[in-house]
Design an enzyme around this catalytic site. Structure first.
Site, short mmCIF file in Angstrom:
data_model
loop_
_atom_site.label_atom_id
_atom_site.label_comp_id
_atom_site.label_asym_id
_atom_site.label_seq_id
_atom_site.Cartn_x
_atom_site.Cartn_y
_atom_site.Cartn_z
N ASN A 1 0.84 -1.20 0.00
CA ASN A 1 0.00 0.00 0.00
C ASN A 1 0.87 1.25 0.00
O ASN A 1 1.95 1.28 0.61
CB ASN A 1 -1.02 0.01 1.15
CG ASN A 1 -0.43 -0.21 2.52
OD1 ASN A 1 0.59 -0.85 2.69
ND2 ASN A 1 -1.08 0.35 3.52
N GLU B 1 0.35 5.19 0.73
CA GLU B 1 -0.60 6.20 1.22
C GLU B 1 -0.19 7.60 0.77
O GLU B 1 0.94 7.83 0.34
CB GLU B 1 -0.68 6.13 2.75
CG GLU B 1 -1.25 4.79 3.20
CD GLU B 1 -1.54 4.71 4.69
OE1 GLU B 1 -1.07 5.58 5.46
OE2 GLU B 1 -2.26 3.76 5.07
N CYS C 1 -4.19 0.71 -2.46
CA CYS C 1 -4.00 -0.53 -1.71
C CYS C 1 -2.94 -1.42 -2.36
O CYS C 1 -2.69 -1.34 -3.57
CB CYS C 1 -5.30 -1.34 -1.65
SG CYS C 1 -6.63 -0.56 -0.75
N GLU D 1 -3.07 -4.54 -3.15
CA GLU D 1 -3.57 -5.42 -4.21
C GLU D 1 -3.57 -4.71 -5.55
O GLU D 1 -3.19 -5.29 -6.58
CB GLU D 1 -5.01 -5.86 -3.90
CG GLU D 1 -5.17 -6.70 -2.65
CD GLU D 1 -5.41 -5.89 -1.38
OE1 GLU D 1 -4.86 -4.78 -1.25
OE2 GLU D 1 -6.15 -6.38 -0.52
N CYS E 1 -10.40 -4.78 0.00
CA CYS E 1 -11.50 -3.82 0.04
C CYS E 1 -12.35 -3.94 -1.23
O CYS E 1 -11.98 -4.63 -2.19
CB CYS E 1 -10.95 -2.39 0.20
SG CYS E 1 -10.33 -1.67 -1.33
N CYS F 1 -10.63 -2.98 -4.56
CA CYS F 1 -9.67 -4.01 -5.00
C CYS F 1 -10.40 -5.24 -5.52
O CYS F 1 -9.93 -5.88 -6.47
CB CYS F 1 -8.73 -4.37 -3.86
SG CYS F 1 -7.56 -3.05 -3.50
N1 THU Z 1 -5.23 -1.58 2.58
C1 THU Z 1 -4.64 -2.37 1.63
O1 THU Z 1 -3.58 -2.04 1.08
N2 THU Z 1 -5.26 -3.52 1.30
C2 THU Z 1 -6.36 -4.04 1.93
O2 THU Z 1 -6.80 -5.14 1.60
C3 THU Z 1 -7.00 -3.27 3.00
C4 THU Z 1 -6.51 -1.89 3.20
C5 THU Z 1 -4.53 -0.37 3.00
C6 THU Z 1 -5.09 0.94 2.54
C7 THU Z 1 -4.56 1.89 3.60
O3 THU Z 1 -3.25 2.29 3.25
C8 THU Z 1 -4.46 1.04 4.85
O4 THU Z 1 -4.49 -0.31 4.40
C9 THU Z 1 -5.56 1.27 5.86
O5 THU Z 1 -6.81 1.18 5.26
#
Ligand code: THU
Length: 133
Positions: free
Chosen positions: A46, A48, A57, A59, A90, A93
């Site tokens: 991920n 941010e 994310c 994925e 999520c 994704c």
């Molecule tokens: N996140 C992912 O990268 N993948 C997931 O399956 C769930 C959430 C990340 C997004 C964000 O940077 C952090 O987790 C919190 O939501």
């Protein structure tokens, strides 16, 4: 290679990708890895952003990396977090995973190994996709 060692290789690739997670806002680091039909592992983490909304994310990073390298056939995806329980992809994704991977296997794990084995069909029933256009 037997299925268990392929799964283990995929889990390791997701765990490795997680190390590069850029998550200064949530501190929730996620790694994902896709297994291509020819047995390659492509990882993503991920990433941010201070606007929060532009965060992407793990994925989707893995999917976009793979597609940008000419890979579009996948067998399996693994998601790894440092939590006691599994982390499920999520909604955004799931849409992307369905679009590019269809009904592949989905593994969810943590630092100790794989916790859940399911499929995209289970996670994303009744999808909207190109058949609806
Ligand atoms: N996140 C992912 O990268 N993948 C997931 O399956 C769930 C959430 C990340 C997004 C964000 O940077 C952090 O987790 C919190 O939501």
């Amino acid at each position: 290679m037997p299925k268990k060692s392929r799964e283990n290789g995929l889990w390791k690739a997701a765990k490795k990708a997680r190390k590069f997670a850029h998550a200064p806002f949530s501190n929730f680091k996620v790694g994902a890895a896709l297994e291509t039909d020819d047995g390659e592992f492509i990882g993503g983490c991920n990433v941010e952003n201070a606007t929060y909304g532009l965060t992407i994310c793990a994925e989707r990073v893995a999917i976009f990396k793979a597609v940008s390298e000419g890979k579009q056939k996948f067998k399996r995806v693994c998601i790894v977090t440092d939590t006691d329980g599994p982390t499920s992809p999520c909604g955004a994704c799931r849409q992307l995973l369905w679009e590019f991977c269809g009904n592949i296997e989905v593994l969810m794990g943590n630092r100790d190994g794989i916790l859940v084995r399911t499929t995209m069909g289970e996670l994303f029933p009744m999808p909207f996709d190109k058949k609806d256009l």
